[in-house]
Design a protein around this motif. Sequence first.
Motif, PDB file in Angstrom:
ATOM      1  N   UNK A  39       0.839  -1.539  -0.289  1.00  0.00           N
ATOM      2  CA  UNK A  39       0.108   0.777  -0.135  1.00  0.00           C
ATOM      3  C   UNK A  39       0.551   1.252   0.246  1.00  0.00           C
ATOM      4  N   UNK A  40       1.879   0.872  -0.002  1.00  0.00           N
ATOM      5  CA  UNK A  40       2.887   2.086  -0.091  1.00  0.00           C
ATOM      6  C   UNK A  40       3.982   2.301  -0.951  1.00  0.00           C
ATOM      7  N   UNK A  41       3.767   3.729  -1.679  1.00  0.00           N
ATOM      8  CA  UNK A  41       4.351   3.832  -2.619  1.00  0.00           C
ATOM      9  C   UNK A  41       5.583   4.749  -2.230  1.00  0.00           C
ATOM     10  N   UNK A  42       7.052   3.961  -1.937  1.00  0.00           N
ATOM     11  CA  UNK A  42       7.689   4.712  -0.662  1.00  0.00           C
ATOM     12  C   UNK A  42       8.179   6.030  -2.791  1.00  0.00           C
ATOM     13  N   UNK A  43       8.951   6.636  -2.115  1.00  0.00           N
ATOM     14  CA  UNK A  43       8.867   7.917  -2.908  1.00  0.00           C
ATOM     15  C   UNK A  43      10.448   8.029  -2.573  1.00  0.00           C
ATOM     16  N   UNK A  44      10.898   8.551  -1.244  1.00  0.00           N
ATOM     17  CA  UNK A  44      12.143   9.093  -1.334  1.00  0.00           C
ATOM     18  C   UNK A  44      12.592   9.049   0.088  1.00  0.00           C
ATOM     19  N   UNK A  67       0.579   6.966   0.046  1.00  0.00           N
ATOM     20  CA  UNK A  67      -0.346   5.713   0.084  1.00  0.00           C
ATOM     21  C   UNK A  67      -2.060   6.695   1.090  1.00  0.00           C
ATOM     22  N   UNK A  68      -3.677   6.369  -0.688  1.00  0.00           N
ATOM     23  CA  UNK A  68      -4.120   6.643   0.014  1.00  0.00           C
ATOM     24  C   UNK A  68      -4.742   8.306  -0.648  1.00  0.00           C
ATOM     25  N   UNK A  69      -3.446   8.693  -1.632  1.00  0.00           N
ATOM     26  CA  UNK A  69      -3.708  10.209  -1.805  1.00  0.00           C
ATOM     27  C   UNK A  69      -3.039  11.208  -0.508  1.00  0.00           C
ATOM     28  N   UNK A  70      -2.309  10.204   0.183  1.00  0.00           N
ATOM     29  CA  UNK A  70      -1.267  10.990   1.451  1.00  0.00           C
ATOM     30  C   UNK A  70       0.211  11.147   0.903  1.00  0.00           C
ATOM     31  N   UNK A  71       0.657  12.355   1.441  1.00  0.00           N
ATOM     32  CA  UNK A  71       2.130  12.286   1.632  1.00  0.00           C
ATOM     33  C   UNK A  71       2.328  11.626   2.983  1.00  0.00           C
ATOM     34  N   UNK A  72       2.939  10.853   3.347  1.00  0.00           N
ATOM     35  CA  UNK A  72       3.408   9.773   4.256  1.00  0.00           C
ATOM     36  C   UNK A  72       5.350   9.816   4.817  1.00  0.00           C
ATOM     37  N   UNK A  73       5.206   9.663   5.997  1.00  0.00           N
ATOM     38  CA  UNK A  73       6.626   9.952   6.051  1.00  0.00           C
ATOM     39  C   UNK A  73       6.534   9.108   7.618  1.00  0.00           C
ATOM     40  N   UNK A  97       4.397  12.350  12.743  1.00  0.00           N
ATOM     41  CA  UNK A  97       4.083  12.768  11.880  1.00  0.00           C
ATOM     42  C   UNK A  97       3.305  12.950  11.036  1.00  0.00           C
ATOM     43  N   UNK A  98       2.485  13.950  10.608  1.00  0.00           N
ATOM     44  CA  UNK A  98       0.827  14.279  10.186  1.00  0.00           C
ATOM     45  C   UNK A  98       1.526  13.589   8.637  1.00  0.00           C
ATOM     46  N   UNK A  99       0.007  12.939   7.936  1.00  0.00           N
ATOM     47  CA  UNK A  99      -0.346  12.497   6.673  1.00  0.00           C
ATOM     48  C   UNK A  99      -0.956  13.679   5.940  1.00  0.00           C
ATOM     49  N   UNK A 100      -0.255  13.532   4.906  1.00  0.00           N
ATOM     50  CA  UNK A 100      -0.683  14.735   3.907  1.00  0.00           C
ATOM     51  C   UNK A 100      -1.524  15.010   2.879  1.00  0.00           C
ATOM     52  N   UNK A 101      -2.765  15.871   3.200  1.00  0.00           N
ATOM     53  CA  UNK A 101      -3.029  15.079   1.628  1.00  0.00           C
ATOM     54  C   UNK A 101      -2.152  16.164   0.331  1.00  0.00           C
ATOM     55  N   UNK A 102      -2.317  15.275  -0.670  1.00  0.00           N
ATOM     56  CA  UNK A 102      -1.616  15.895  -2.068  1.00  0.00           C
ATOM     57  C   UNK A 102      -2.775  16.384  -2.756  1.00  0.00           C
ATOM     58  N   UNK A 103      -2.882  17.151  -3.630  1.00  0.00           N
ATOM     59  CA  UNK A 103      -3.577  18.048  -4.534  1.00  0.00           C
ATOM     60  C   UNK A 103      -2.715  17.594  -5.906  1.00  0.00           C
ATOM     61  N   UNK A 104      -3.346  17.297  -7.449  1.00  0.00           N
ATOM     62  CA  UNK A 104      -3.094  16.716  -8.311  1.00  0.00           C
ATOM     63  C   UNK A 104      -2.024  17.563  -8.300  1.00  0.00           C
ATOM     64  N   UNK A 105      -2.373  19.698  -9.080  1.00  0.00           N
ATOM     65  CA  UNK A 105      -0.804  20.618  -9.091  1.00  0.00           C
ATOM     66  C   UNK A 105      -0.087  21.104  -7.960  1.00  0.00           C
ATOM     67  N   UNK A 106      -0.399  20.489  -6.549  1.00  0.00           N
ATOM     68  CA  UNK A 106       0.748  20.734  -5.994  1.00  0.00           C
ATOM     69  C   UNK A 106       2.837  20.302  -6.180  1.00  0.00           C
ATOM     70  N   UNK A 107       3.517  20.709  -6.224  1.00  0.00           N
ATOM     71  CA  UNK A 107       4.691  20.134  -6.139  1.00  0.00           C
ATOM     72  C   UNK A 107       5.056  18.767  -5.716  1.00  0.00           C
ATOM     73  N   UNK A 108       5.838  17.630  -6.598  1.00  0.00           N
ATOM     74  CA  UNK A 108       5.644  16.387  -5.885  1.00  0.00           C
ATOM     75  C   UNK A 108       6.242  16.417  -4.716  1.00  0.00           C
ATOM     76  N   UNK A 109       5.701  15.517  -3.561  1.00  0.00           N
ATOM     77  CA  UNK A 109       7.207  15.417  -2.781  1.00  0.00           C
ATOM     78  C   UNK A 109       8.009  14.485  -2.567  1.00  0.00           C
ATOM     79  N   UNK A 110       8.545  14.221  -4.355  1.00  0.00           N
ATOM     80  CA  UNK A 110       9.665  13.486  -4.290  1.00  0.00           C
ATOM     81  C   UNK A 110      10.639  14.715  -4.741  1.00  0.00           C
ATOM     82  N   UNK A 111      10.156  15.876  -4.634  1.00  0.00           N
ATOM     83  CA  UNK A 111      11.157  17.295  -4.925  1.00  0.00           C
ATOM     84  C   UNK A 111      11.825  16.820  -6.248  1.00  0.00           C
TER      85      UNK A 111
END
Length: 122
Positions: A39-44, A67-73, A97-111
């Motif tokens: 369920x976790x798509x690791x990005x960084x 995971x589930x449209x959220x940036x988790x850490x 660490x809080x989970x943050x919702x990521x919207x389509x037009x947000x910068x990708x959390x992978x930097x």
Amino acid sequence: MRSRYSAYATNNAQYILETYAKSEQSNHSLEDIEAFASIANFIKLEIVSTKTSPEFDYVEFKAHYLAGGKHCQIHEVSRFIKEEGAWRYLDGQLYDVPELKVSRNDPCPCNSGKKFKKCHAS
């Protein structure tokens, strides 16, 4: 630490289980490891710091995943022990660490510098 991160990112549950300290392996199952990794798509991965003591080595890290449209850490200070010539994960201290919702037009959390929709959104 990096090899365990890579194993989670590629869903190599067997490797994760084998790199737990011998005393901890019975507390984990392949099924539980696979369930989380699937369920976790690791990005960084960020290594924050390392520390060595006579008995243990410590690694503070931040593993970012989607995971589930959220940036988790996972922000943790991990403790490793050397067994049979190999470093194995013993335990760790997690930070909240809080989970943050990521919207389509947000910068990708992978930097990557791209918008989320052009990078890791699926």
